[in-house]
Design a protein around this motif. Structure first.
Motif, mmCIF file in Angstrom:
data_model
loop_
_atom_site.group_PDB
_atom_site.id
_atom_site.type_symbol
_atom_site.label_atom_id
_atom_site.label_comp_id
_atom_site.label_asym_id
_atom_site.label_seq_id
_atom_site.Cartn_x
_atom_site.Cartn_y
_atom_site.Cartn_z
ATOM 1 N N ALA A 185 0.838 -1.206 0.000
ATOM 2 C CA ALA A 185 0.000 0.000 0.000
ATOM 3 C C ALA A 185 0.874 1.258 0.000
ATOM 4 C CB ALA A 185 -0.919 -0.013 1.215
ATOM 5 N N PHE A 231 -11.434 -0.364 2.820
ATOM 6 C CA PHE A 231 -12.296 -1.110 3.744
ATOM 7 C C PHE A 231 -12.752 -0.267 4.943
ATOM 8 C CE2 PHE A 231 -10.077 -4.743 1.679
ATOM 9 C CZ PHE A 231 -11.205 -5.408 1.210
ATOM 10 N N ARG A 290 -10.895 0.937 7.314
ATOM 11 C CA ARG A 290 -10.174 0.618 8.551
ATOM 12 C C ARG A 290 -9.120 1.674 8.881
ATOM 13 N NH1 ARG A 290 -10.016 -5.106 6.509
ATOM 14 N NH2 ARG A 290 -7.842 -4.767 5.924
ATOM 15 N N PHE A 335 -7.675 -0.222 -6.362
ATOM 16 C CA PHE A 335 -8.202 -1.208 -5.407
ATOM 17 C C PHE A 335 -9.712 -1.023 -5.340
ATOM 18 C CE2 PHE A 335 -9.037 -3.541 -1.610
ATOM 19 C CZ PHE A 335 -8.171 -4.614 -1.740
ATOM 20 N N LEU A 369 -10.828 -6.094 -7.738
ATOM 21 C CA LEU A 369 -9.487 -6.517 -7.299
ATOM 22 C C LEU A 369 -9.557 -7.214 -5.944
ATOM 23 C CD1 LEU A 369 -6.528 -6.439 -8.269
ATOM 24 C CD2 LEU A 369 -6.183 -4.523 -6.720
ATOM 25 N N PHE A 413 3.455 -9.208 4.806
ATOM 26 C CA PHE A 413 2.706 -8.894 3.578
ATOM 27 C C PHE A 413 1.607 -9.929 3.327
ATOM 28 C CE2 PHE A 413 2.080 -9.289 -1.043
ATOM 29 C CZ PHE A 413 1.557 -8.030 -1.287
ATOM 30 N N ARG A 414 0.397 -9.449 3.064
ATOM 31 C CA ARG A 414 -0.750 -10.317 2.734
ATOM 32 C C ARG A 414 -1.338 -9.851 1.408
ATOM 33 N NH1 ARG A 414 -1.443 -13.886 7.241
ATOM 34 N NH2 ARG A 414 -3.142 -14.640 5.933
ATOM 35 N N GLY A 434 -4.558 -10.953 -1.869
ATOM 36 C CA GLY A 434 -5.613 -11.839 -2.360
ATOM 37 C C GLY A 434 -6.862 -11.772 -1.488
ATOM 38 N N ALA A 435 -7.975 -12.254 -2.076
ATOM 39 C CA ALA A 435 -9.272 -12.209 -1.401
ATOM 40 C C ALA A 435 -9.158 -12.730 0.026
ATOM 41 C CB ALA A 435 -10.285 -13.029 -2.191
ATOM 42 N N LYS A 436 -9.780 -12.037 0.928
ATOM 43 C CA LYS A 436 -9.799 -12.373 2.367
ATOM 44 C C LYS A 436 -8.380 -12.443 2.943
ATOM 45 C CE LYS A 436 -14.042 -14.971 1.735
ATOM 46 N NZ LYS A 436 -14.482 -16.321 1.455
ATOM 47 N N GLN A 437 -7.441 -11.783 2.288
ATOM 48 C CA GLN A 437 -6.041 -11.747 2.748
ATOM 49 C C GLN A 437 -5.462 -13.150 2.903
ATOM 50 O OE1 GLN A 437 -6.752 -9.158 6.352
ATOM 51 N NE2 GLN A 437 -5.374 -7.799 5.255
HETATM 52 C C1 LIG Z 1 -5.814 -9.279 -5.204
HETATM 53 C C2 LIG Z 1 -5.957 -8.736 -3.818
HETATM 54 C C3 LIG Z 1 -7.120 -8.971 -3.077
HETATM 55 C C4 LIG Z 1 -7.255 -8.462 -1.773
HETATM 56 N N1 LIG Z 1 -8.398 -8.727 -1.054
HETATM 57 C C5 LIG Z 1 -8.475 -8.313 0.235
HETATM 58 C C6 LIG Z 1 -9.592 -8.649 1.061
HETATM 59 O O1 LIG Z 1 -10.524 -9.324 0.639
HETATM 60 N N2 LIG Z 1 -9.626 -8.169 2.334
HETATM 61 C C7 LIG Z 1 -8.625 -7.379 2.844
HETATM 62 O O2 LIG Z 1 -8.713 -6.968 3.989
HETATM 63 N N3 LIG Z 1 -7.546 -7.061 2.091
HETATM 64 C C8 LIG Z 1 -7.440 -7.503 0.811
HETATM 65 N N4 LIG Z 1 -6.344 -7.173 0.061
HETATM 66 C C9 LIG Z 1 -5.329 -6.252 0.610
HETATM 67 C C10 LIG Z 1 -4.136 -6.988 1.193
HETATM 68 O O3 LIG Z 1 -4.508 -7.635 2.384
HETATM 69 C C11 LIG Z 1 -2.975 -5.991 1.472
HETATM 70 O O4 LIG Z 1 -3.446 -4.875 2.191
HETATM 71 C C12 LIG Z 1 -2.350 -5.500 0.175
HETATM 72 O O5 LIG Z 1 -1.858 -6.622 -0.550
HETATM 73 C C13 LIG Z 1 -1.207 -4.528 0.425
HETATM 74 O O6 LIG Z 1 -0.278 -5.066 1.331
HETATM 75 P P1 LIG Z 1 0.188 -4.220 2.559
HETATM 76 O O7 LIG Z 1 -1.056 -3.911 3.344
HETATM 77 O O8 LIG Z 1 1.168 -5.086 3.300
HETATM 78 O O9 LIG Z 1 0.811 -3.006 2.010
HETATM 79 C C14 LIG Z 1 -6.191 -7.692 -1.224
HETATM 80 C C15 LIG Z 1 -5.029 -7.462 -1.975
HETATM 81 C C16 LIG Z 1 -4.896 -7.962 -3.248
HETATM 82 C C17 LIG Z 1 -3.634 -7.701 -4.019
#
Ligand SMILES: Cc1cc2nc3c(=O)[nH]c(=O)nc-3n(C[C@H](O)[C@H](O)[C@H](O)COP(=O)(O)O)c2cc1C
Ligand SMILES: Nc1ncnc2c1ncn2[C@@H]1O[C@H](COP(=O)(O)OP(=O)(O)OP(=O)(O)O)[C@@H](O)[C@H]1O
Length: 188
Positions: A26, A65, A67, A94, A98, A124-125, A127-130
């Motif tokens: 982010a 979201f 938050r 976003f 996405l 780092f997380r 994708g859907a639902k992290q």
């Molecule tokens: C394809 C994709 C789908 C995501 N879906 C969700 C989600 O459903 N819920 C959520 O809280 N974050 C979601 N995220 C956000 C990630 O948890 C995370 O915030 C983002 O990859 C940036 O990483 P960072 O927060 O470490 O910078 C998603 C990110 C990507 C790339």
């Protein structure tokens, strides 16, 4: 496309590259931890003789979201990232499409960059639902985990912490953690 007067190439989706070194996140505020990650990516890419790529999200997912409040508008974030010298910056919008993308589908998109190495923090997380994490990323890519950058008092620098300092009116302390060009090993 973002009217940035510099040498960085800007994209709204991943370009197809033969090889690269990639970081992603982010990057709200582009604080000293982010700066270390991005500078390390640029340095590693130069050592390998391949382009460096920073992938980021607009708005930051936490803001999408509800938050968190956004620290830094997109134009300022891009200016701060470009000052660190990456060859490419990819800005993913976003949105609902996405956020629903699976980790596997997102990794397939990243693969178009031809990453020789992906550089992220250990938390780092994606994708859907992290559901995606560093271990999953490492099944498909060579992943380098950036050790956390801490301030002089020993706390890990984070956008969350900077938001908290600003809420308490501690703007000077927040500005120290956001200062561009600082040496993350010795500052703040
Ligand atoms: C394809 C994709 C789908 C995501 N879906 C969700 C989600 O459903 N819920 C959520 O809280 N974050 C979601 N995220 C956000 C990630 O948890 C995370 O915030 C983002 O990859 C940036 O990483 P960072 O927060 O470490 O910078 C998603 C990110 C990507 C790339
Ligand atoms: N202090 C830090 N040192 C090294 N890497 C960091 C640091 N803070 C964040 N990162 C990494 O930078 C990338 C982007 O992180 P992100 O934008 O979520 O920052 P953050 O400060 O953790 O944000 P937030 O507090 O809002 O969760 C991720 O790979 C993350 O692990």
């Amino acid at each position: 496309m973002f009217d940035q007067p510099d040498l960085t190439h800007w994209h709204r989706d991943v370009p197809t590259l033969g090889a690269s070194v990639v970081t992603l996140g982010a990057f709200d505020g582009v604080h000293s931890g982010h700066q270390a990650l991005i500078s390390g990516t640029v340095k590693r890419a130069r050592a390998l003789g391949v382009p460096s790529v920073v992938c980021t999200f607009d708005p930051p997912p936490k803001v999408f979201f509800g938050r968190a409040t956004q620290l830094c508008p997109l134009a300022a974030k891009l200016a701060r990232i470009s000052a660190l010298g990456p060859d490419h910056v990819v800005v993913f919008s976003f949105d609902e499409a996405l956020r629903a993308l699976s980790p596997a589908a997102f990794m397939a998109r990243l693969a178009l960059l031809g990453p020789r190495e992906l550089r992220v923090g250990g938390d780092f997380r994606f994708g859907a639902k992290q559901e995606g994490n560093v271990s999953l990323l490492a099944r498909r890519f060579d992943v380098h985990v950036q050790p956390p950058v801490r301030c002089a008092a020993g706390e890990v620098v984070s956008s969350t912490r900077i938001r908290g300092l600003l809420e308490q009116g501690l703007t000077a302390a927040a500005a120290t953690l956001l200062r561009p060009g600082l040496n993350p090993e010795t500052s703040a």
